[in-house]
Each structure stands twice: as C-alpha cells, then as structure tokens.
Design an enzyme around this catalytic site. Sequence first.
Site, PDB file in Angstrom:
ATOM      1  N   TRP A  35       2.886   3.400  -9.530  1.00 10.36           N
ATOM      2  CA  TRP A  35       3.594   3.968  -8.316  1.00 10.36           C
ATOM      3  C   TRP A  35       4.830   4.867  -8.573  1.00 10.36           C
ATOM      4  O   TRP A  35       5.572   4.663  -9.468  1.00 10.36           O
ATOM      5  CB  TRP A  35       4.074   2.737  -7.507  1.00 10.36           C
ATOM      6  CG  TRP A  35       5.140   3.244  -6.472  1.00 10.36           C
ATOM      7  CD1 TRP A  35       6.189   3.049  -6.835  1.00 10.36           C
ATOM      8  CD2 TRP A  35       4.850   3.067  -5.114  1.00 10.36           C
ATOM      9  NE1 TRP A  35       7.151   3.291  -5.350  1.00 10.36           N
ATOM     10  CE2 TRP A  35       6.232   3.239  -4.387  1.00 10.36           C
ATOM     11  CE3 TRP A  35       3.785   3.149  -4.213  1.00 10.36           C
ATOM     12  CZ2 TRP A  35       6.371   3.526  -3.323  1.00 10.36           C
ATOM     13  CZ3 TRP A  35       3.960   3.278  -2.886  1.00 10.36           C
ATOM     14  CH2 TRP A  35       5.233   3.362  -2.391  1.00 10.36           C
ATOM     15  N   ASN A  37       8.128   6.758  -6.252  1.00 14.66           N
ATOM     16  CA  ASN A  37       8.787   7.343  -4.903  1.00 14.66           C
ATOM     17  C   ASN A  37       9.527   8.330  -5.244  1.00 14.66           C
ATOM     18  O   ASN A  37       9.432   9.259  -5.970  1.00 14.66           O
ATOM     19  CB  ASN A  37       9.307   6.248  -3.901  1.00 14.66           C
ATOM     20  CG  ASN A  37      10.308   4.982  -4.553  1.00 14.66           C
ATOM     21  OD1 ASN A  37       9.701   4.421  -5.294  1.00 14.66           O
ATOM     22  ND2 ASN A  37      11.609   5.201  -4.095  1.00 14.66           N
ATOM     23  N   ASP A  38      11.014   8.191  -5.001  1.00 17.09           N
ATOM     24  CA  ASP A  38      11.971   9.535  -4.947  1.00 17.09           C
ATOM     25  C   ASP A  38      11.848  10.109  -6.165  1.00 17.09           C
ATOM     26  O   ASP A  38      11.853   9.535  -7.308  1.00 17.09           O
ATOM     27  CB  ASP A  38      13.344   8.959  -4.882  1.00 17.09           C
ATOM     28  CG  ASP A  38      13.589   7.901  -3.808  1.00 17.09           C
ATOM     29  OD1 ASP A  38      12.676   7.511  -3.104  1.00 17.09           O
ATOM     30  OD2 ASP A  38      14.564   7.337  -3.700  1.00 17.09           O
ATOM     31  N   GLN A  54      11.475   7.455  -9.361  1.00 15.78           N
ATOM     32  CA  GLN A  54      11.323   6.101  -9.097  1.00 15.78           C
ATOM     33  C   GLN A  54       9.898   5.727  -9.643  1.00 15.78           C
ATOM     34  O   GLN A  54       8.992   6.263  -8.862  1.00 15.78           O
ATOM     35  CB  GLN A  54      11.568   5.745  -7.731  1.00 15.78           C
ATOM     36  CG  GLN A  54      13.108   5.880  -7.299  1.00 15.78           C
ATOM     37  CD  GLN A  54      13.892   4.802  -8.046  1.00 15.78           C
ATOM     38  OE1 GLN A  54      13.992   3.620  -7.338  1.00 15.78           O
ATOM     39  NE2 GLN A  54      14.710   4.961  -9.082  1.00 15.78           N
ATOM     40  N   TRP A 303       7.128   5.945   3.720  1.00 19.34           N
ATOM     41  CA  TRP A 303       7.279   4.677   3.480  1.00 19.34           C
ATOM     42  C   TRP A 303       6.626   3.824   4.579  1.00 19.34           C
ATOM     43  O   TRP A 303       5.893   2.813   4.490  1.00 19.34           O
ATOM     44  CB  TRP A 303       8.658   4.261   3.667  1.00 19.34           C
ATOM     45  CG  TRP A 303       9.583   4.365   2.452  1.00 19.34           C
ATOM     46  CD1 TRP A 303      10.656   5.066   2.388  1.00 19.34           C
ATOM     47  CD2 TRP A 303       9.511   3.654   0.892  1.00 19.34           C
ATOM     48  NE1 TRP A 303      11.098   5.161   0.992  1.00 19.34           N
ATOM     49  CE2 TRP A 303      10.446   4.239   0.377  1.00 19.34           C
ATOM     50  CE3 TRP A 303       8.616   2.858   0.649  1.00 19.34           C
ATOM     51  CZ2 TRP A 303      10.639   3.646  -0.887  1.00 19.34           C
ATOM     52  CZ3 TRP A 303       8.572   2.521  -0.827  1.00 19.34           C
ATOM     53  CH2 TRP A 303       9.810   2.863  -1.518  1.00 19.34           C
TER      54      TRP A 303
HETATM   55  C1  FRU Z   1      14.805   5.999  -0.956  1.00 18.18           C
HETATM   56  C2  FRU Z   1      15.051   4.643  -1.555  1.00 18.18           C
HETATM   57  C3  FRU Z   1      16.373   4.845  -2.265  1.00 18.18           C
HETATM   58  C4  FRU Z   1      16.363   3.800  -3.414  1.00 18.18           C
HETATM   59  C5  FRU Z   1      15.012   3.887  -3.659  1.00 18.18           C
HETATM   60  C6  FRU Z   1      14.479   2.540  -4.275  1.00 18.18           C
HETATM   61  O1  FRU Z   1      13.412   6.172  -0.860  1.00 18.18           O
HETATM   62  O2  FRU Z   1      14.943   3.666  -0.757  1.00 18.18           O
HETATM   63  O3  FRU Z   1      17.353   4.675  -1.431  1.00 18.18           O
HETATM   64  O4  FRU Z   1      17.274   4.314  -4.474  1.00 18.18           O
HETATM   65  O5  FRU Z   1      14.311   4.221  -2.893  1.00 18.18           O
HETATM   66  O6  FRU Z   1      13.180   2.918  -5.187  1.00 18.18           O
END
Ligand code: FRU
Length: 489
Positions: A35, A37-38, A54, A303
Amino acid sequence: MSELLNKAREYESQNVVKIPWEERPVFHFSVPTGWINDPNGFSDFRGEHHLFFQYYPYETAWNSMHWGHASSTDFVCWKYLPAALAPDETYDGAGVFSGSALEDGERQVLIYTGVEEYTEENGEKKIRQNQCIAIGDGRDYIKSRENPVITAELLPAGSSREDFRDPKIWKEDGRYYVVAGSRNGDGSGQIVLFYSDDLKSWNFGSILDRSQNKLGRMWECPDFFPMGSKRVLMISPQEMQADGLLFHNGNNVAFLIGDYCKETLRFCRQEVQCVDYGLDFYAPQTMQSQDGRRIMIGWMQSWDNPIYPTEHLWSGMMTIPRELTMRNGRILQKPVRELEAYRKNEAAYSNVAVEKETILENVRGRSVDLELAVKGQEYGKFRIRLASDKKHYSEIIYDREDGILTFDRTHSGLTKDVLCSRSMRVDSPSHELRLRILLDRYSVEIFANEGENVMTSLIYTPQTAQDIIFSCSGKAYMDVKKYEIEVGK
Ligand code: FRU
C-alpha cells in the site's frame, strides 16, 4: 539497521517481482508492493529526483506507516530503492507519517512526523504527533538522537497535541524553515511555521494561515513555495463541505495564494484555488527542479472511495508529476515535459467534423497522451468515451452552453456503489475547448485549457477496452493528436 526496516526491505525485494509488469500502470509511479498513500520527500539529491511515500509493504491496506523510496532522472521512469524508514523507535512506533526532504550539502535530510501511542494512568490510549529528523546518503538514513525535534509543546496554547503533522522543509538564506499542519483550539486547521539554524533546536515562528472552520477542519500536508511574485500555501483540508463545483465533500486540496513577508513570517491570503476536481487526488507535494521548475506530484486515490481491485497485490499510484506556472493570478498545471520523450505512434487529424459517433483510425489504447481542440458554436454536448468496448466506457462530457465539463466512470466496470462523477467549470474562450488527456491503464487525468482546470480519476476497466469514441449533439469540429506512451520495463 533496525529489524523492522530490514524486514520491510527483505519483504519488498521478494515481493516486488511477484507483480506482473502488465498489471502495473505504464507511466505512473506505483507502489513496489502493498500500500502507498501520500508522496513524501519529493526533492533532488545528487542530481537525481527522489520520491518517498507513505508505505505499508505487507498488505494492500493502510497500516503501520513506513517510508518507501524511489529515484528517477526524468520524473517518468522510476527505480525502486530500499524502504527508507520504519516505525522502529518509541517516538514513531505508531507510524512514520508524511514529511519532506532537503539536499543539504553532502547529506539528505528527511523530516517526518513520528506518531507515538501511549497509555495514560486511567488506561486511556492517547497519541502524540511530533516532527523528527533522519539524515542519510540517498539510500540509508539515521534518525537523529535529538528526536523528536519539534514537539507540540512549541505550538501556541490551545493547539492539538494529536493533530500536528506533515512537515515540509526548505532552506532560505542559511536558515531552515518548516511548515506543518496543526489543529487550532477552535477545532479546525492551521499551518504553523518553525525555523532553526541547526536542525536540532527549533523555534515557533508564526501561524501562517488558518481555517477558522471555513475551509474544512484539520489541514494536512502543507507546502509553501514562491510562484512569480506571489507565495502559495498548498493544503489538504479534511471534512470540507461541497461549495458549488469548487470543492466537494470530504478531503480536498487547495492553493492559497497570497503575499509573504520574510521578516515577520506573515502570510496574507488573497485567493483560494481548487487544485484538482477529480475523484482521486490528495496530499500533493512540490519540489523545485535544477532548472527552476516547480513540480507537483499527488497521491492518486481517495480515502473515502478507494476503488482498487482486491485481487491486485498492490494499491496506490501517484499522478504524473506536473509543472506549475502562474497566469493571470491562477496556477496552471501541465504534465512534466519529460513525458514527451516517451511518445510513440503519433496520429494527427485536423478539423474533423463530429456529428454522430466518430472513431478515428489509430486513436485508441490504454496508454495514451491525447491533445484535443473542440471548436464551434453549433453543438450542445461533446462526448469522449475512453477505455471503451461493448460493455464499458468512461465518459468526458462537455456542456458548451453551461461551460461545464464532467467525468463519469459509472460504466467503467465497477461492482460497488462508489462515487463516479465530478464536474468542473471550463470556459471555452474563442469557442475553442482545449483538452490534454493522459490515459493510463487505471487512470484518467484531464488538463483543460492549458491546465487551468484539472481532474484526476481512477478507472479499473479491463485492459481489453481500448476504444476512444467522440460524439456530440449538433456539430463540432475537432483537431486531435494522439500518442501512445511507452515506458520500458
Ligand atoms: C494524509 C495523511 C497525513 C498523514 C498520512 C498518514 O493522507 O493523513 O496527514 O501524515 O496520511 O499515512
């Protein structure tokens, strides 16, 4: 190296090869395994572009956050590097959250949010978010002994100790600066600025801007950069409510454009611009390339509506990196010019009259860079069906009279009742609508009128759906240029 980091590195090196190349996007960055994310730490180091992210390597769901790592020389073709950070300290054991990177002489400085979970005397579980430093050589990183270096104790009274994250670092006139997301005493977001001369001891500088419960609640993932004579504070606000077509419910991204005074560390907001109107765009970050371009990359997923297939061994992609420029006070976005080097098999048509369904020879495929100019005043709605076959399609519909462009993925092959459509205002000055559409195996990015308005969305349509079909009510004329995008394995 800690056991946790070693485990992640071994796991990813064994599992990245299990994902067939044909199952990945062609020209968008995707997670090695598991996975993402950011985007984090998007920056240059020793002449290469670096992207951290992330990352949870072990499953296709968000979990204990690590930092994954990749590098590139052209923003398009990425090489995976070993995971950079694992949640292996008390102060970051509940997650190594988002942050940024800086080339500082010979060293690469990473700054991230360490999330710590602890139990209060009454047994209640609480978390703290603080900012931490790690220093490395572009591959291996050592966390600072002074961590956490920026703690919530430095925040103005009333600010949350739990929501304090996503530091973005830069260096100006020999001094280090950081902006981070925080929650004000009124419950809504604020962006706080800190400065330091040595990366160890930090001072609170100012609250750059705050929501006052008007622009969503918590503000995440800030970035703060110059654009022409202005300064841009980019934020990812949560819990917003729809505002016409400008913002939609939930997580959004906004450019706050204004003036900044370096001496007083004050920012004065003048304009608010929606960054992307699509279904799948969040938490972007920018960097400045060696040649001075400001380049932004975002997480291409939502999300609230994650739609990735459960059979995939991976979940998560980034947008194409985009060059930002300013025109008449608005920020424009354009795919990085480096993408053009990957264009193959051009097909070009000019002044094609479109009345009924129109298919053009060699204008098809699932890895396509499409440039389009739609002209005329004698049509009502102009439609482009992408990734189309007998059963599937995703549609771009331009309503000329209303000046509204809609993306709709209802028929893209989804089997869940998720959000499928978004719209944005797009004017067509001189009766010409200009679109650039980047279609990859699982995504559609639409850049309207030189990137004045942009829309990013995911589609997981079977790859056999390759047709592109134009149609309209009334009569329009169009110029089309299509290229296939090919990136080697
Ligand atoms: C944004 C977020 C950030 C945090 C991260 C955690 O998508 O919520 O604020 O650092 O993802 O994975």
